[in-house]
Design an enzyme around this catalytic site. Structure first.
Site, PDB file in Angstrom:
ATOM      1  N   HIS A 178       0.621  -1.108  -0.019  1.00  0.00           N
ATOM      2  CA  HIS A 178      -0.032   0.066  -0.157  1.00  0.00           C
ATOM      3  C   HIS A 178       0.869   0.976   0.183  1.00  0.00           C
ATOM      4  CE1 HIS A 178      -4.136  -1.115   0.527  1.00  0.00           C
ATOM      5  NE2 HIS A 178      -3.647  -2.280   0.854  1.00  0.00           N
ATOM      6  N   PHE A 215       0.962   3.424   7.039  1.00  0.00           N
ATOM      7  CA  PHE A 215      -0.367   3.804   7.345  1.00  0.00           C
ATOM      8  C   PHE A 215      -1.454   3.639   6.757  1.00  0.00           C
ATOM      9  CE2 PHE A 215      -3.950   6.387   8.650  1.00  0.00           C
ATOM     10  CZ  PHE A 215      -4.156   6.057  10.120  1.00  0.00           C
TER      11      PHE A 215
END
Length: 480
Positions: free
Chosen positions: A380, A432
Site C-alpha cells: 500500500h 499507515f
C-alpha cells in the site's frame, strides 16, 4: 495428483443461498398493490397413478385416506373415488367461488387429467383462467432418466396444446427431479417455471444462454396439509394460517417491500365443503382491502419481465482462474495471490456479490502467513506521499485518496502527513493504512495520531482490518 492449471475449475457449490439479500427489489405491483395474492388450483384428477393409466400401482399421495399406500397391480377403489370427487364436485364448487369473486386463477393442469376433463377445461377457458402445465402425469419424476423426463415434458406440452388450444406458458411439476427445472428451461418456451419454494418474489436463473424466470410456489399456504401431518383439520385453521401470512406480507408491503403470496389448492381437498368454507373466508377477508392484486401467474411473469428484466454479468464463481485474477487481482493492493487463493475456494452464487466475494477474498488473505499479509500492507502507498505526488498510485488508490481530499492538501497538511508517515513506517515496518472512504482529512489525522501509539501486534491487526475494508469498497464498485 497433478498441479492445477489455469483452466481447471475448483469445486463449485450450485445452490443459491443468498437470493435478493437484505434489500429485495421493489415489486412495483400494478396499482401500487401492497401484496400480490396468487391462487393456484391443481387439476390432477385423472392423471394420478392408476393401473388404468399404465402405472404399476395405485395412487397414495394427497388424499383423505390416512396412511394410504400404493396397491401394486390393483385399482384402489376408494382412492379413485376421492380423486373423482375433485373432478365431479370439488372443481365446480371452486369454479363458482372464484368466478363469483371475480378472481382469475392459475390452473396447474396435468395434461392427461385435462384430456379426460373436457367440460372442466371449457369452464377454465371461459373464465379466462391460465392453464399452466403440471406435467404429463401426476407421478414422480425423480426416478426418470434425463432422456425419459425430457420426453415426458415434450409429450406434456403436445397433449396440453391439443386439449386447450394453446401451448402452456408456465410449468410446475411438483413431484420433480433435480433435473426438472433445467430441462424445462432448456425446452425454451416457458415464461416461468414454479418448481421452487425459495422466495417470496420471482427471480431469474441462467440456464446456458437462456434467462429463465422462476415464480416460486408454496407447500405451506397449501391445502395439501389437510392430507399431511402436521396439518390442518378444519377450514378455520386453513383460513387463520392464510390470514396470518397475508397480514405479515401486507405489513411488509406497507413498509415499502411488497411481496407475492402463493396459495396452493386441490379440487379433491379444498373442494370439500368444510374445507372450502375456510377458503371462502379468506377470499372475503382480502377483498376488504383496496390495494391487493390477485393475478394469474402469467400476469406476474409478464409484469416481472417488464419491470425487472434479467441482467447478466460475469459471475465470479463461474470464471476461469485467469479471468478471475485479471478482474479481481488488484482488489488487495498489488497482491494478485489473494484473488488466486479465493478462486481456489468452493465458490458459488453466494460469492457473486460484493459482500460474498469479499468474504472469499478475506478468507484467502486471513489464511496466509503473517509475512505474506505484511507484504500486502507494504504494497500500500503512503497517504498523500511521494507516489501520490508523482501520480504513480493505482487508479483505485488515486480515487480513494481524492475522495477524502488528500489530493488537495495545504503545505502544512502535507508536511504533517509526511512526518507521520515517516514515524509510523519506521515504527511498524509498513505504511499507515485506513479506509479513506470512511473518513475525511480530520478523522484520518486523528486516527493517525492515535494508532501510532499502538503495540506492534495491535496495529498489525488493525492495518489488516483496514485492508479488508478497502477491498470491500473496491468490490462494491465492481459487483452488485
Amino acid at each position: 495428483m497433478s498441479p492445477m492449471t489455469a483452466t481447471d475449475m475448483p469445486p463449485r457449490y450450485p445452490r443459491n443461498m443468498t437470493g435478493y439479500g437484505a434489500v429485495p427489489p421493489a415489486a412495483q405491483w400494478p396499482g401500487g398493490a401492497k401484496v400480490a395474492v396468487q391462487f393456484v388450483l391443481n387439476y390432477e384428477e385423472g392423471g394420478e397413478n392408476n393401473i388404468l393409466h399404465g402405472d404399476a400401482a395405485s395412487e397414495a399421495f394427497l388424499s383423505d385416506i390416512p396412511g394410504a399406500a400404493p396397491w401394486g397391480g390393483q385399482r384402489h377403489w376408494n382412492m379413485e373415488s376421492i380423486y373423482e370427487y375433485g373432478a365431479r364436485a370439488g372443481f365446480w364448487r371452486l369454479h363458482r367461488m372464484f368466478t363469483g369473486a371475480g378472481i382469475p386463477i392459475t390452473i396447474y393442469g396435468v395434461a392427461t387429467a385435462l384430456a379426460r376433463a373436457p367440460e372442466q377445461v371449457a369452464a377454465m377457458l371461459e373464465a379466462e383462467w391460465e392453464i399452466a402445465s403440471h406435467g404429463l402425469k401426476w407421478v414422480e419424476h425423480k426416478d426418470m432418466s434425463e432422456e425419459e423426463e425430457r420426453s415426458s415434458i415434450a409429450e406434456a406440452i403436445q397433449l396440453h396444446t391439443e386439449v386447450t388450444g394453446t401451448r402452456p406458458r408456465g410449468w410446475y411439476t411438483g413431484r420433480c427431479s433435480v433435473n426438472t427445472v433445467r430441462l424445462v428451461a432448456e425446452e425454451g418456451g416457458f415464461d416461468y417455471i414454479s418448481d421452487t419454494y425459495d422466495d417470496d418474489l420471482p427471480h431469474w436463473i441462467e440456464v446456458d444462454e437462456r434467462d429463465q424466470l422462476i415464480i416460486p410456489y408454496t407447500l405451506e399456504a397449501n391445502d395439501m396439509r389437510f392430507a399431511t401431518a402436521p396439518g390442518y383439520t378444519t377450514g378455520e385453521e386453513f383460513f387463520q394460517y392464510l390470514k396470518d401470512a397475508f397480514d405479515v406480507l401486507y405489513a411488509e408491503g406497507e413498509a415499502g417491500a411488497p411481496k407475492m403470496m402463493s396459495i396452493g389448492l386441490h379440487c379433491r381437498l379444498i373442494g370439500r365443503p368444510g374445507k372450502a368454507a375456510g377458503l371462502q373466508r379468506f377470499i372475503d377477508y382480502i377483498q376488504g382491502f383496496g390495494d391487493v392484486w390477485c393475478p394469474r401467474r402469467i400476469d406476474i411473469a409478464e409484469h416481472w419481465n417488464k419491470t425487472h428484466p434479467p441482467q447478466r454479468f460475469a459471475r465470479p464463481h463461474q470464471m476461469e482462474r485467469d479471468a478471475f485474477v485479471a478482474a479481481y487481482g488488484g482488489v488487495f493492493e498489488h497482491s494478485a495471490w489473494v484473488a488466486e487463493g479465493a478462486h481456489a475456494l468452493e465458490l458459488g452464487p453466494a460469492h457473486d456479490t460484493a459482500l460474498g466475494l469479499h468474504n472469499a477474498m478475506c478468507r484467502s488473505f486471513r489464511r496466509a502467513s503473517e509475512a505474506e499479509r505484511k507484504a500486502v500492507l507494504v504494497a500500500h502507498p503512503d497517504l498523500a506521499g511521494k507516489l501520490a505526488a508523482a501520480k504513480r498510485l493505482t487508479v483505485e488508490s488515486t480515487s480513494e485518496q481524492a475522495s477524502a481530499g488528500l489530493d488537495a492538501l495545504t503545505d502544512d497538511e502535507r508536511a504533517t502527513f509526511t512526518k507521520l508517515n515517516t514515524e509510523y513506517t519506521t515504527k511498524f515496518g509498513f505504511p499507515f493504512i485506513i479506509a479513506v472512504r470512511d473518513n475525511d482529512k480530520a478523522s484520518i489525522l486523528s486516527a493517525f495520531q492515535k494508532r501510532i501509539a499502538n503495540a506492534q501486534a495491535v496495529e498489525f491487526a488493525e492495518a489488516c482490518r483496514q485492508v479488508e475494508r478497502i477491498a470491500l469498497y473496491r468490490l462494491k464498485d465492481m459487483l452488485p
